[in-house]
Each structure stands twice: as structure tokens, then as C-alpha cells.
Design a protein around this motif. Structure first.
Motif, PDB file in Angstrom:
ATOM      1  N   TYR A  80       4.207   8.920  -7.289  1.00 29.75           N
ATOM      2  CA  TYR A  80       2.752   8.957  -7.201  1.00 29.75           C
ATOM      3  C   TYR A  80       2.312   9.836  -6.027  1.00 29.75           C
ATOM      4  N   GLY A  81       2.967   9.687  -4.883  1.00 32.61           N
ATOM      5  CA  GLY A  81       2.640  10.509  -3.715  1.00 32.61           C
ATOM      6  C   GLY A  81       2.832  11.990  -3.972  1.00 32.61           C
ATOM      7  N   LYS A  82       3.869  12.332  -4.729  1.00 31.17           N
ATOM      8  CA  LYS A  82       4.118  13.742  -5.043  1.00 31.17           C
ATOM      9  C   LYS A  82       3.003  14.325  -5.908  1.00 31.17           C
ATOM     10  N   THR A  83       2.421  13.515  -6.784  1.00 33.88           N
ATOM     11  CA  THR A  83       1.324  14.014  -7.617  1.00 33.88           C
ATOM     12  C   THR A  83       0.076  14.279  -6.785  1.00 33.88           C
ATOM     13  N   LYS A  84      -0.022  13.644  -5.619  1.00 37.78           N
ATOM     14  CA  LYS A  84      -1.182  13.805  -4.739  1.00 37.78           C
ATOM     15  C   LYS A  84      -0.952  14.843  -3.650  1.00 37.78           C
ATOM     16  N   ASN A  85       0.272  15.400  -3.585  1.00 38.68           N
ATOM     17  CA  ASN A  85       0.612  16.437  -2.607  1.00 38.68           C
ATOM     18  C   ASN A  85       0.334  15.978  -1.174  1.00 38.68           C
ATOM     19  N   VAL A  86       0.919  14.841  -0.799  1.00 35.20           N
ATOM     20  CA  VAL A  86       0.680  14.273   0.526  1.00 35.20           C
ATOM     21  C   VAL A  86       1.920  14.394   1.408  1.00 35.20           C
ATOM     22  N   ASP A  87       1.713  14.184   2.698  1.00 35.86           N
ATOM     23  CA  ASP A  87       2.802  14.192   3.674  1.00 35.86           C
ATOM     24  C   ASP A  87       3.241  12.775   4.037  1.00 35.86           C
ATOM     25  N   LEU A  88       2.268  11.856   4.033  1.00 35.39           N
ATOM     26  CA  LEU A  88       2.508  10.479   4.468  1.00 35.39           C
ATOM     27  C   LEU A  88       1.882   9.522   3.465  1.00 35.39           C
ATOM     28  N   ILE A  89       2.668   8.522   3.063  1.00 40.93           N
ATOM     29  CA  ILE A  89       2.155   7.447   2.215  1.00 40.93           C
ATOM     30  C   ILE A  89       2.214   6.163   3.026  1.00 40.93           C
ATOM     31  N   CYS A  90       1.077   5.493   3.150  1.00 38.77           N
ATOM     32  CA  CYS A  90       1.016   4.187   3.813  1.00 38.77           C
ATOM     33  C   CYS A  90       0.755   3.145   2.725  1.00 38.77           C
ATOM     34  N   TYR A  91       1.566   2.090   2.714  1.00 36.47           N
ATOM     35  CA  TYR A  91       1.374   1.036   1.728  1.00 36.47           C
ATOM     36  C   TYR A  91       1.602  -0.314   2.381  1.00 36.47           C
ATOM     37  N   GLY A  92       1.234  -1.349   1.683  1.00 35.15           N
ATOM     38  CA  GLY A  92       1.398  -2.708   2.195  1.00 35.15           C
ATOM     39  C   GLY A  92       2.122  -3.561   1.184  1.00 35.15           C
ATOM     40  N   HIS A  93       1.443  -4.475   0.576  1.00 36.25           N
ATOM     41  CA  HIS A  93       1.891  -5.372  -0.487  1.00 36.25           C
ATOM     42  C   HIS A  93       3.043  -6.288  -0.072  1.00 36.25           C
ATOM     43  N   THR A  94       4.171  -5.736   0.345  1.00 27.05           N
ATOM     44  CA  THR A  94       5.329  -6.582   0.675  1.00 27.05           C
ATOM     45  C   THR A  94       5.224  -7.205   2.062  1.00 27.05           C
ATOM     46  N   HIS A  95       4.411  -6.627   2.928  1.00 25.52           N
ATOM     47  CA  HIS A  95       4.253  -7.062   4.319  1.00 25.52           C
ATOM     48  C   HIS A  95       5.522  -6.851   5.138  1.00 25.52           C
ATOM     49  N   HIS A  96       6.467  -6.064   4.642  1.00 28.37           N
ATOM     50  CA  HIS A  96       7.712  -5.788   5.368  1.00 28.37           C
ATOM     51  C   HIS A  96       7.577  -4.442   6.073  1.00 28.37           C
ATOM     52  N   PRO A  97       7.559  -4.414   7.407  1.00 28.94           N
ATOM     53  CA  PRO A  97       7.425  -3.137   8.119  1.00 28.94           C
ATOM     54  C   PRO A  97       8.649  -2.252   7.902  1.00 28.94           C
ATOM     55  N   MET A  98       8.381  -0.981   7.621  1.00 32.97           N
ATOM     56  CA  MET A  98       9.475  -0.026   7.446  1.00 32.97           C
ATOM     57  C   MET A  98       8.913   1.390   7.462  1.00 32.97           C
ATOM     58  N   VAL A  99       9.793   2.335   7.705  1.00 27.81           N
ATOM     59  CA  VAL A  99       9.465   3.744   7.551  1.00 27.81           C
ATOM     60  C   VAL A  99      10.685   4.403   6.931  1.00 27.81           C
ATOM     61  N   ALA A 100      10.428   5.309   5.997  1.00 26.06           N
ATOM     62  CA  ALA A 100      11.516   6.005   5.321  1.00 26.06           C
ATOM     63  C   ALA A 100      11.082   7.431   5.027  1.00 26.06           C
ATOM     64  N   LEU A 118       5.448   4.715   4.870  1.00 27.13           N
ATOM     65  CA  LEU A 118       5.241   3.735   5.936  1.00 27.13           C
ATOM     66  C   LEU A 118       4.645   2.447   5.386  1.00 27.13           C
ATOM     67  N   ASN A 119       5.256   1.344   5.747  1.00 27.43           N
ATOM     68  CA  ASN A 119       4.643   0.030   5.572  1.00 27.43           C
ATOM     69  C   ASN A 119       4.528  -0.533   6.987  1.00 27.43           C
ATOM     70  N   PRO A 120       3.310  -0.726   7.493  1.00 30.61           N
ATOM     71  CA  PRO A 120       3.148  -1.199   8.870  1.00 30.61           C
ATOM     72  C   PRO A 120       3.439  -2.683   9.055  1.00 30.61           C
ATOM     73  N   GLY A 121       3.706  -3.394   7.960  1.00 25.56           N
ATOM     74  CA  GLY A 121       3.916  -4.837   8.048  1.00 25.56           C
ATOM     75  C   GLY A 121       2.587  -5.553   7.892  1.00 25.56           C
ATOM     76  N   SER A 122       2.437  -6.668   8.575  1.00 25.01           N
ATOM     77  CA  SER A 122       1.207  -7.448   8.498  1.00 25.01           C
ATOM     78  C   SER A 122       0.902  -8.055   9.862  1.00 25.01           C
ATOM     79  N   VAL A 123      -0.339  -7.930  10.289  1.00 27.97           N
ATOM     80  CA  VAL A 123      -0.720  -8.520  11.572  1.00 27.97           C
ATOM     81  C   VAL A 123      -0.930 -10.020  11.463  1.00 27.97           C
ATOM     82  N   ALA A 124      -1.205 -10.517  10.272  1.00 22.86           N
ATOM     83  CA  ALA A 124      -1.526 -11.940  10.114  1.00 22.86           C
ATOM     84  C   ALA A 124      -0.523 -12.711   9.265  1.00 22.86           C
ATOM     85  N   PHE A 125       0.087 -12.067   8.272  1.00 24.42           N
ATOM     86  CA  PHE A 125       0.939 -12.783   7.333  1.00 24.42           C
ATOM     87  C   PHE A 125       2.271 -12.085   7.110  1.00 24.42           C
ATOM     88  N   PRO A 126       3.132 -12.010   8.142  1.00 22.79           N
ATOM     89  CA  PRO A 126       4.440 -11.395   7.931  1.00 22.79           C
ATOM     90  C   PRO A 126       5.234 -12.218   6.916  1.00 22.79           C
TER      91      PRO A 126
END
Length: 108
Positions: free
Chosen positions: A23-43, A51-59
Motif C-alpha cells: 500500500y505504501g508503495k502505491t502512495k510513493n512514500v518514504d515513511l509509513i506510520c501505523y498503529g493497530h498492534t500497539h507494538h513499537p517497532m521500526v523496520a 514505524l509503529n510508535p507503540g501506545s502511550v496508554a494501552f501497550p
């Protein structure tokens, strides 16, 4: 930088990042930020930083069970650091493990 921000449930991120990357490739982006899982990660996938920044309230489980947020520096290089949401201490080592020891700059 071109940035895409999505929740992630429509790209079924709990089953992996392939649909999100496509999906990100169709939008021609450099960075994708997502949530949903609440698991912080970068790849890095191809030319995309994910990037998934995690969750400030519900890890939720995963390898990091503390409230987190991320700060993205959009300077000459894309740099991402993770922080504990209550103490504001840098938790890169906790989130990234051995990736942080290898390099703190996640641009390549």
C-alpha cells in the motif's frame, strides 16, 4: 519526505507488513506510520521505513510492554527514537534491541 499514516487494520498488519508495504508503495512514500498492534517497532523494507510508535496508554504484549511514543527527525537523514510515555526516558535499546547497537540512524 512523504509520510503515510494509517491505523493498519485495513492492511492486516497483525499478519505481517507485506500488505502495508504494498500500500505504501502505491502512495510513493518514504515513511509509513501505523498503529493497530500497539507494538513499537521500526523496520526498513526496500526504500520504505515502517514505524509503529507503540501506545502511550494501552501497550499490548509483544516484546515491549511499556507505554511508548516515537519522535521522528526529518533532517538530512530520517532518524527515529522511542521514549517511555510516562518517564520520557529513551527506550531505544528496549524497543530495538540489537538494532540500536548496530546503528541509531534508521535511514538505510
Amino acid at each position: 519526505y512523504q509520510i503515510l499514516i494509517v491505523h493498519g487494520h485495513e492492511q492486516v498488519v497483525e499478519d505481517g507488513l507485506d500488505d502495508l508495504v504494498a500500500y505504501g508503495k502505491t502512495k510513493n512514500v518514504d515513511l509509513i506510520c501505523y498503529g493497530h498492534t500497539h507494538h513499537p517497532m521500526v523496520a526498513k523494507r526496500d526504500d520504505l521505513t515502517i514505524l509503529n510508535p507503540g501506545s502511550v496508554a494501552f501497550p499490548r504484549g509483544g516484546k515491549v510492554f511499556v507505554p511508548t511514543y516515537a519522535i521522528v527527525d526529518l533532517g538530512d537523514d530520517l532518524t527515529i527514537h522511542f521514549y517511555h510515555a510516562k518517564t520520557h526516558a529513551c527506550v531505544d535499546d528496549l524497543v530495538l534491541g540489537s538494532q540500536t547497537k548496530r546503528r541509531r540512524n534508521h535511514s538505510s
